[in-house]
Design a protein around this motif. Structure first.
Motif, short mmCIF file in Angstrom:
data_model
loop_
_atom_site.label_atom_id
_atom_site.label_comp_id
_atom_site.label_asym_id
_atom_site.label_seq_id
_atom_site.Cartn_x
_atom_site.Cartn_y
_atom_site.Cartn_z
N ASP A 90 -22.73 7.87 -27.52
CA ASP A 90 -22.03 6.52 -27.81
C ASP A 90 -22.60 6.25 -29.07
O ASP A 90 -21.71 5.64 -29.95
N ALA A 91 -23.95 6.36 -29.43
CA ALA A 91 -24.42 5.95 -30.77
C ALA A 91 -23.91 6.75 -31.89
O ALA A 91 -23.39 6.14 -32.90
N PHE A 92 -23.62 7.88 -31.77
CA PHE A 92 -23.12 8.96 -32.70
C PHE A 92 -21.96 8.51 -32.91
O PHE A 92 -21.58 8.36 -34.27
N THR A 93 -20.88 8.50 -31.93
CA THR A 93 -19.50 8.12 -32.17
C THR A 93 -19.32 6.77 -32.66
O THR A 93 -18.40 6.72 -33.67
N THR A 94 -20.08 5.84 -32.19
CA THR A 94 -20.03 4.27 -32.83
C THR A 94 -20.32 4.25 -34.13
O THR A 94 -19.56 3.42 -34.98
N PHE A 95 -21.19 5.19 -34.74
CA PHE A 95 -21.74 5.14 -36.06
C PHE A 95 -20.43 5.39 -37.12
O PHE A 95 -20.22 4.87 -37.94
N PHE A 96 -19.69 6.41 -36.46
CA PHE A 96 -18.70 6.90 -37.39
C PHE A 96 -17.46 5.79 -37.28
O PHE A 96 -16.61 5.70 -38.20
N LEU A 97 -17.17 5.09 -36.01
CA LEU A 97 -16.21 4.32 -35.88
C LEU A 97 -16.57 2.90 -36.81
O LEU A 97 -15.80 2.33 -37.27
N ILE A 98 -17.75 2.53 -36.88
CA ILE A 98 -18.21 1.51 -37.86
C ILE A 98 -17.77 1.67 -39.33
O ILE A 98 -17.18 0.94 -39.96
N PHE A 99 -18.04 3.12 -39.50
CA PHE A 99 -17.63 3.50 -40.99
C PHE A 99 -16.22 3.26 -41.05
O PHE A 99 -15.41 2.84 -42.18
N TYR A 100 -15.23 3.75 -40.18
CA TYR A 100 -13.90 3.65 -40.36
C TYR A 100 -13.47 2.44 -40.30
O TYR A 100 -12.47 1.95 -41.01
N LEU A 101 -14.05 1.41 -39.30
CA LEU A 101 -13.47 0.10 -39.50
C LEU A 101 -14.05 -0.56 -40.74
O LEU A 101 -13.16 -1.56 -41.12
N GLY A 102 -14.90 -0.52 -41.11
CA GLY A 102 -15.24 -0.88 -42.39
C GLY A 102 -14.35 -0.54 -43.66
O GLY A 102 -14.00 -1.28 -44.36
N VAL A 103 -13.88 0.70 -43.63
CA VAL A 103 -12.60 1.14 -44.70
C VAL A 103 -11.53 0.47 -44.46
O VAL A 103 -10.75 -0.04 -45.13
N LEU A 104 -11.10 0.49 -43.28
CA LEU A 104 -9.86 -0.17 -42.69
C LEU A 104 -9.95 -1.59 -43.01
O LEU A 104 -8.88 -2.28 -43.41
N LEU A 105 -11.05 -2.25 -42.79
CA LEU A 105 -11.10 -3.81 -43.30
C LEU A 105 -11.05 -3.93 -44.77
O LEU A 105 -10.41 -4.89 -45.16
N TRP A 106 -11.49 -3.19 -45.41
CA TRP A 106 -11.53 -3.17 -46.98
C TRP A 106 -9.76 -2.93 -47.42
O TRP A 106 -9.41 -3.82 -48.17
N GLY A 107 -9.14 -2.02 -46.67
CA GLY A 107 -7.75 -1.78 -46.90
C GLY A 107 -7.08 -3.14 -46.43
O GLY A 107 -6.08 -3.44 -47.21
N GLY A 108 -7.42 -3.41 -45.32
CA GLY A 108 -6.75 -4.77 -44.79
C GLY A 108 -6.70 -5.83 -45.80
O GLY A 108 -5.67 -6.71 -46.06
N LEU A 109 -8.09 -6.17 -46.47
CA LEU A 109 -8.33 -7.41 -47.24
C LEU A 109 -7.27 -7.04 -48.57
O LEU A 109 -6.94 -7.86 -48.95
N SER A 110 -7.38 -6.00 -49.00
CA SER A 110 -6.69 -5.54 -50.27
C SER A 110 -5.15 -5.86 -49.82
O SER A 110 -4.34 -6.57 -50.78
N SER A 111 -4.74 -5.48 -48.97
CA SER A 111 -3.44 -5.45 -48.40
C SER A 111 -2.98 -7.05 -48.29
O SER A 111 -1.97 -7.65 -48.78
#
Length: 198
Positions: A90-111
């Motif tokens: 769970d820690a391993f997969t959550t780490f990648f999900l945190i990265f993905y959500l960070g990129v998604l948030l950046w794109g969302g704020l730009s949009s």
């Protein structure tokens, strides 16, 4: 870590439970849509408002779903693993999900910046102007960097920034919840009892 977990979990639990009642808003809109098609003039706004309400319902309820562990998981071996091995995975997969959500948030704020009419200057340019405008001129100063507000291309033509703002808030809350889940897994790996996911 425990304080962060307690605050984030409590906040997302409250928002998630509130969003459960959002289904009644969606039902009301769809019932009105059906009624207006049969007994009155069909309403232009109903389809898009139902879609906007669904966005809020799902995206703001998502962090609570993550907290409960009710997100979809392909389980081939996971259910047979020990709690420690589950915590590692769970820690391993959550780490990648945190990265993905960070990129998604950046794109969302730009949009969102684009929807508010700022077409140049990039992410920091727009939000920097809004924040500095607020401190120098209040709400009117914050609105100054905004140009032509984006509208939906449909016949009703609603503005779309409230939906994009809702998505950004929901993604941010999911990001916080994932950090909370990561901290829980770290505590489990250290041998501290965090309890099972509900």
């Amino acid at each position: 870590m425990r304080g962060f977990i307690r605050i984030v979990d409590g906040f997302n639990r409250g928002i998630g439970r509130l969003m459960m009642y959002g289904i009644f808003v969606i039902m009301g809109i769809l019932l009105w849509s059906s009624y207006s098609k049969v007994f009155a003039t069909p309403s232009l706004w109903t389809l898009e408002m139902a879609q906007f309400a669904m966005v809020a319902y799902y995206i703001l309820g998502g962090p609570y779903s993550i907290q409960l562990g009710s997100n979809v998981r392909m389980d081939l071996l996971y259910s047979e693993w020990s709690l420690r091995k589950k915590a590692w995975w769970d820690a391993f997969t959550t780490f990648f999900l945190i990265f993905y959500l960070g990129v998604l948030l950046w794109g969302g704020l730009s949009s969102l910046a684009y929807s508010l009419g700022h077409f140049s200057g990039g992410f920091w340019g727009f939000y920097g102007e809004v924040i500095s405008g607020f401190f120098t001129g209040g709400p009117a100063g914050a609105a100054e960097p905004m140009g032509v507000i984006e509208h939906s291309p449909t016949a009703w033509r609603p503005i779309v920034w409230p939906v994009k703002l809702t998505m950004c808030v929901g993604i941010f809350l999911m990001l916080l919840q994932c950090v909370s889940e990561f901290f829980k897994d770290v505590l489990r790996l250290r041998g501290e009892d965090m309890g099972e996911k509900a």
